[in-house]
Design an enzyme around this catalytic site. Structure first.
Site, PDB file in Angstrom:
ATOM      1  CD  GLU A   1      99.503 -67.955 -16.781  1.00  0.00           C
ATOM      2  OE1 GLU A   1     100.835 -67.781 -16.985  1.00  0.00           O
ATOM      3  OE2 GLU A   1      98.713 -66.676 -16.562  1.00  0.00           O
TER       4      GLU A   1
ATOM      5  CB  CYS B   1      96.102 -62.591 -15.071  1.00  0.00           C
ATOM      6  SG  CYS B   1      97.467 -63.280 -15.507  1.00  0.00           S
TER       7      CYS B   1
ATOM      8  NE  ARG C   1     109.115 -49.026 -22.757  1.00  0.00           N
ATOM      9  CZ  ARG C   1     109.931 -47.875 -23.488  1.00  0.00           C
ATOM     10  NH1 ARG C   1     109.899 -46.666 -23.435  1.00  0.00           N
ATOM     11  NH2 ARG C   1     110.210 -48.496 -25.102  1.00  0.00           N
TER      12      ARG C   1
ATOM     13  CB  THR D   1     102.494 -55.932 -19.875  1.00  0.00           C
ATOM     14  OG1 THR D   1     103.196 -54.981 -18.727  1.00  0.00           O
ATOM     15  CG2 THR D   1     103.392 -56.825 -21.004  1.00  0.00           C
TER      16      THR D   1
ATOM     17  CG  HIS E   1      95.112 -59.423 -12.942  1.00  0.00           C
ATOM     18  ND1 HIS E   1      95.173 -59.828 -12.227  1.00  0.00           N
ATOM     19  CD2 HIS E   1      96.274 -58.654 -13.646  1.00  0.00           C
ATOM     20  CE1 HIS E   1      96.496 -60.606 -12.559  1.00  0.00           C
ATOM     21  NE2 HIS E   1      96.549 -59.734 -13.591  1.00  0.00           N
TER      22      HIS E   1
ATOM     23  CE  LYS F   1     103.330 -46.643 -11.606  1.00  0.00           C
ATOM     24  NZ  LYS F   1     104.768 -46.549 -12.247  1.00  0.00           N
TER      25      LYS F   1
END
EC number: 2.3.3.10
Length: 350
Positions: free
Chosen positions: A83, A115, A204, A206, A239, A244
């Site tokens: 991208e 991504c 959030r 995402t 990914h 986290k």
């Protein structure tokens, strides 16, 4: 309905290679400028002034060729996922094809899917070779990702990528694909409109409805279709927009973090976007043993995930040392401050 994606001819990885720029900026340095004290990663990679997604792609492609040991003229397709390609209108794949000596009898194209553009290229290469249209195809995933100054993304938007040469499964392939699966919905969690310098994200939004929903569903469906469980995998690469998220996905799937850490590079190079899982899997291949099984799950905003099951073969032992290992690039680093980082990333827009 059969959901598993599996070509008629079995295919595998003939050669692979990665590249990560040398420069690094620590998250605490970015935080110093913007008054932030909590960080999603420790540091991230920064492309030099003479580096972009194209040059990174060329380096990764050359490393893949070194391990493959084949004539580049035999590669009949080069598909580049990113991208952050350097041209809005001009294919990057053609330049890479010329640079590695694969022209003119070759298909070339640039892929986009946030991504997961790199794994979209990989899915296509698997189908291209698996259908016997050609014996070799190259899939590349690279990004020099962007983050608005002061935005959460600026702490993680890194650079790097990897290339994979796909060929028929044989004693020459370092690993073969047992099958794959793609899961896609219209989930607008992250985007960048035309003429905008930096992407926007849904905060959030995402997480649960985007990343976790797609990654978990893709992984679970792949395992169900193959009749496998989490215990059947020796490594897992998800990914990695941060540290986290992939560790949480692994926990949900019942995969111990020890199987994730070898391919989890985001704490050291940031989020390489289209190159994230491709680079992570290359790091795992550098250390894996014949017979090891790898779970590979990408994610791209917009949104979707590609999931693959790889089984490592004997050829890995003789091929992995034919090109620089991924951790060689990760550990080769030179730290810069925010001023040099802003210059290198051309953040000062006049």
């Amino acid at each position: 309905m059969k959901k598993l994606l599996k070509p008629r001819r079995e295919v595998g990885i003939v050669g692979y290679g990665a590249y990560v720029p040398m420069y690094r900026i620590k998250a605490e340095e970015i935080g110093r400028v913007w008054g932030v004290s909590r960080f999603p990663v420790q540091e991230k990679s920064v492309p030099g002034l003479d580096e972009d997604a194209l040059t990174i792609g060329i380096e990764a492609a050359r490393n893949a060729l070194r391990r493959a040991g084949i004539d580049p003229k035999l590669i009949r397709a080069i598909w580049f996922g990113s991208e952050s390609k350097p041209y809005a209108v001009k294919p990057t794949g053609t330049v890479i094809a010329e640079a590695i000596g694969a022209t003119p009898d070759v298909s070339a194209a640039d892929f986009e899917f946030a991504c997961k553009a790199g794994t979209e290229a990989l899915q296509t290469a698997i189908g291209f070779v698996g259908s016997e249209m050609a014996d070799y195809a190259m899939a590349i995933g690279v990004d020099t990702s962007q983050g608005r100054p002061g935005d959460h993304l600026e702490f993680t938007a890194g650079a790097g990528g990897a290339a994979y040469i796909i060929g028929p499964k044989s004693s020459d392939t370092v690993a073969y694909f047992e099958g794959s699966y793609s899961y896609v919905t219209d989930t607008p969690d992250f985007w960048r409109r035309q003429h905008e310098h930096y992407p926007r994200h849904g905060n959030r939004f995402t997480g649960e409805p985007a990343y976790f929903h797609h990654v978990i569903n893709a992984a679970k469906t792949l395992m169900e279709e193959l009749g496998l469980t989490a215990d059947d995998f020796d490594y897992a690469v998800f990914h990695q927009p941060n540290v986290k998220f992939p560790l949480t996905a692994a926990k949900i799937l019942g995969i111990p973090k020890e199987k994730v850490l070898p391919g989890l590079l985001s704490n050291y190079i940031g989020n390489a976007y289209s190159g994230a899982t491709l680079t992570g899997v290359s790091a795992v291949l550098d250390i894996a043993k014949p017979g090891d099984r790898i779970l590979w799950v990408s994610f791209g905003s917009g949104a979707g995930s590609d999931a693959f099951s790889l089984v490592v073969q004997d050829a890995i032992e003789e091929k992995r040392d034919l090109a620089p290992k991924t951790m060689t690039y990760v550990n080769r680093k030179k730290y810069i401050d925010y001023a040099l980082y802003a210059k290198a990333r051309r953040k000062l827009i006049m």
